[in-house]
Design a protein around this motif. Structure first.
Motif, PDB file in Angstrom:
ATOM      1  N   ASN A 278      61.206  19.326  14.504  1.00 17.63           N
ATOM      2  CA  ASN A 278      61.783  17.983  14.535  1.00 17.63           C
ATOM      3  C   ASN A 278      62.956  17.832  13.577  1.00 17.63           C
ATOM      4  O   ASN A 278      63.789  16.929  13.750  1.00 17.63           O
ATOM      5  N   LEU A 279      63.017  18.670  12.561  1.00 16.19           N
ATOM      6  CA  LEU A 279      64.069  18.577  11.541  1.00 16.19           C
ATOM      7  C   LEU A 279      65.080  19.714  11.628  1.00 16.19           C
ATOM      8  O   LEU A 279      65.908  19.874  10.742  1.00 16.19           O
ATOM      9  N   GLU A 280      65.025  20.484  12.703  1.00 16.96           N
ATOM     10  CA  GLU A 280      65.925  21.626  12.813  1.00 16.96           C
ATOM     11  C   GLU A 280      67.391  21.182  12.839  1.00 16.96           C
ATOM     12  O   GLU A 280      68.250  21.830  12.236  1.00 16.96           O
ATOM     13  N   ALA A 281      67.699  20.082  13.521  1.00 18.05           N
ATOM     14  CA  ALA A 281      69.092  19.611  13.576  1.00 18.05           C
ATOM     15  C   ALA A 281      69.607  19.267  12.180  1.00 18.05           C
ATOM     16  O   ALA A 281      70.752  19.594  11.833  1.00 18.05           O
ATOM     17  N   LEU A 282      68.775  18.626  11.374  1.00 17.24           N
ATOM     18  CA  LEU A 282      69.158  18.324   9.996  1.00 17.24           C
ATOM     19  C   LEU A 282      69.333  19.598   9.202  1.00 17.24           C
ATOM     20  O   LEU A 282      70.298  19.751   8.434  1.00 17.24           O
ATOM     21  N   GLY A 283      68.405  20.544   9.372  1.00 14.56           N
ATOM     22  CA  GLY A 283      68.508  21.818   8.658  1.00 14.56           C
ATOM     23  C   GLY A 283      69.777  22.568   9.001  1.00 14.56           C
ATOM     24  O   GLY A 283      70.445  23.117   8.115  1.00 14.56           O
ATOM     25  N   LEU A 284      70.142  22.591  10.274  1.00 14.24           N
ATOM     26  CA  LEU A 284      71.360  23.279  10.691  1.00 14.24           C
ATOM     27  C   LEU A 284      72.599  22.591  10.126  1.00 14.24           C
ATOM     28  O   LEU A 284      73.554  23.256   9.706  1.00 14.24           O
ATOM     29  N   ALA A 285      72.587  21.259  10.098  1.00 14.79           N
ATOM     30  CA  ALA A 285      73.721  20.524   9.548  1.00 14.79           C
ATOM     31  C   ALA A 285      73.898  20.820   8.058  1.00 14.79           C
ATOM     32  O   ALA A 285      75.023  21.000   7.576  1.00 14.79           O
ATOM     33  N   LEU A 286      72.802  20.896   7.340  1.00 14.01           N
ATOM     34  CA  LEU A 286      72.868  21.223   5.913  1.00 14.01           C
ATOM     35  C   LEU A 286      73.352  22.651   5.704  1.00 14.01           C
ATOM     36  O   LEU A 286      74.138  22.933   4.789  1.00 14.01           O
ATOM     37  N   ARG A 287      72.890  23.547   6.555  1.00 14.44           N
ATOM     38  CA  ARG A 287      73.309  24.946   6.447  1.00 14.44           C
ATOM     39  C   ARG A 287      74.811  25.094   6.644  1.00 14.44           C
ATOM     40  O   ARG A 287      75.477  25.856   5.933  1.00 14.44           O
ATOM     41  N   VAL A 288      75.360  24.363   7.598  1.00 15.14           N
ATOM     42  CA  VAL A 288      76.809  24.420   7.853  1.00 15.14           C
ATOM     43  C   VAL A 288      77.581  23.803   6.691  1.00 15.14           C
ATOM     44  O   VAL A 288      78.607  24.336   6.251  1.00 15.14           O
ATOM     45  N   ALA A 289      77.106  22.679   6.185  1.00 19.27           N
ATOM     46  CA  ALA A 289      77.826  21.967   5.134  1.00 19.27           C
ATOM     47  C   ALA A 289      77.742  22.661   3.784  1.00 19.27           C
ATOM     48  O   ALA A 289      78.684  22.576   2.976  1.00 19.27           O
ATOM     49  N   PHE A 290      76.644  23.367   3.534  1.00 18.78           N
ATOM     50  CA  PHE A 290      76.418  23.987   2.222  1.00 18.78           C
ATOM     51  C   PHE A 290      76.054  25.450   2.423  1.00 18.78           C
ATOM     52  O   PHE A 290      74.884  25.803   2.583  1.00 18.78           O
ATOM     53  N   SER A 291      77.070  26.297   2.412  1.00 17.19           N
ATOM     54  CA  SER A 291      76.866  27.710   2.747  1.00 17.19           C
ATOM     55  C   SER A 291      76.045  28.457   1.701  1.00 17.19           C
ATOM     56  O   SER A 291      75.522  29.532   1.977  1.00 17.19           O
ATOM     57  N   ASN A 292      75.932  27.893   0.504  1.00 17.89           N
ATOM     58  CA  ASN A 292      75.163  28.570  -0.552  1.00 17.89           C
ATOM     59  C   ASN A 292      73.761  27.983  -0.714  1.00 17.89           C
ATOM     60  O   ASN A 292      73.123  28.183  -1.748  1.00 17.89           O
ATOM     61  N   ALA A 293      73.287  27.299   0.314  1.00 20.14           N
ATOM     62  CA  ALA A 293      71.984  26.638   0.208  1.00 20.14           C
ATOM     63  C   ALA A 293      70.908  27.376   0.991  1.00 20.14           C
ATOM     64  O   ALA A 293      71.160  27.952   2.046  1.00 20.14           O
ATOM     65  N   VAL A 294      69.687  27.304   0.464  1.00 22.17           N
ATOM     66  CA  VAL A 294      68.478  27.680   1.199  1.00 22.17           C
ATOM     67  C   VAL A 294      67.860  26.402   1.733  1.00 22.17           C
ATOM     68  O   VAL A 294      67.742  25.403   1.009  1.00 22.17           O
ATOM     69  N   VAL A 295      67.496  26.402   3.000  1.00 24.14           N
ATOM     70  CA  VAL A 295      66.869  25.242   3.628  1.00 24.14           C
ATOM     71  C   VAL A 295      65.475  25.641   4.098  1.00 24.14           C
ATOM     72  O   VAL A 295      65.324  26.541   4.926  1.00 24.14           O
ATOM     73  N   LEU A 296      64.470  24.995   3.567  1.00 23.50           N
ATOM     74  CA  LEU A 296      63.080  25.266   3.927  1.00 23.50           C
ATOM     75  C   LEU A 296      62.497  24.044   4.624  1.00 23.50           C
ATOM     76  O   LEU A 296      62.601  22.915   4.121  1.00 23.50           O
ATOM     77  N   ILE A 297      61.884  24.269   5.787  1.00 24.06           N
ATOM     78  CA  ILE A 297      61.252  23.186   6.536  1.00 24.06           C
ATOM     79  C   ILE A 297      59.791  23.574   6.769  1.00 24.06           C
ATOM     80  O   ILE A 297      59.452  24.225   7.763  1.00 24.06           O
TER      81      ILE A 297
END
Length: 233
Positions: free
Chosen positions: A32-51
């Motif tokens: 359900n949060l994959e779209a948000l995770g992908l948006a964060l990944r694109v905006a912040f290339s040095n970030a780890v996103v855990l869902i």
């Protein structure tokens, strides 16, 4: 079948400097949060996103998950249920910070609905847990009597939300203002109880342009300022 968790990491050669932990709503799953995770990944290339998935099976059955039970939940017992659920979440976040060697100030919690409740209350219980909270369509279990000292709160809500009404977000913003907390609020017109793309876009803008009371820019590594979205206010 939904994954038990979704994780995004920086591309090879890019050091991980930020951590986002995303928390889904009741009866939901990480997808359900994959779209948000992908948006964060694109905006912040040095970030780890855990869902992660909610730590408990959904009361109403099926594959959904939850962070705390909503059976018979009300104003008289919601705070207690959240308090009982928080230690496991805080332990998860702390373990990820330790494993990834990411500072608490460079950590952000983002939640939708029940996940937003957990994110908001997590930084009340442990004020050094995260530097940012993105609360989509959420509320406090109980309005705080003190503002988190080290956390910027971003409240994002649909004006037509019939599940958790926008009045809860407005009350939270008012209370945080009274407490001299660091917070923002964005309300999207004609949006209900959903993780709408316009709210995701505004959340990214808030992260990129809102300078908190303590520095977030060192973790971001860049300063982008997209134009404001005219459909939210």
């Amino acid at each position: 079948m939904a994954s038990s968790s979704i994780e995004f990491y920086p591309n090879p050669g890019i050091e991980a400097l930020q951590l986002f932990v995303l928390l889904h709503g009741v009866g939901g799953n990480p997808d359900n949060l994959e779209a948000l995770g992908l948006a964060l990944r694109v905006a912040f290339s040095n970030a780890v996103v855990l869902i992660p998935e909610g730590f408990h099976a959904y009361d109403n059955g099926g594959p959904g998950r939850q962070w705390f039970s909503t059976r018979g939940v009300g104003e008289d017992n919601r705070a207690e249920r959240v308090a009982q659920a928080l230690p496991a979440l805080n332990e998860y976040v702390r373990a990820a910070q330790l494993r990834l060697k990411i500072k608490t100030g460079h950590t952000a919690l983002a939640g939708f609905s029940q996940g937003a409740i957990m994110a908001l209350e997590a930084v009340q219980a442990d004020q050094a847990l995260a530097g940012r909270v993105l609360a989509f369509s959420g509320r406090y279990a109980t309005l705080p009597d003190k503002a988190p000292q080290y956390t910027t709160i971003h409240l994002l809500h649909g004006a037509d939300d019939a599940v958790i009404t926008v009045n809860h977000a407005m009350a939270a913003q008012h209370r945080l203002g009274q407490l001299q907390g660091d917070s923002t609020i964005d309300v999207a017109s004609h949006v209900g109880h959903e993780l709408h793309p316009v709210l995701i876009k505004r959340a990214i803008e808030r992260l990129q342009t809102c300078v908190p009371l303590r520095s977030w820019e060192a973790a971001m590594g860049h300063d982008q300022a997209p134009p404001p979205d005219a459909t939210v206010h």
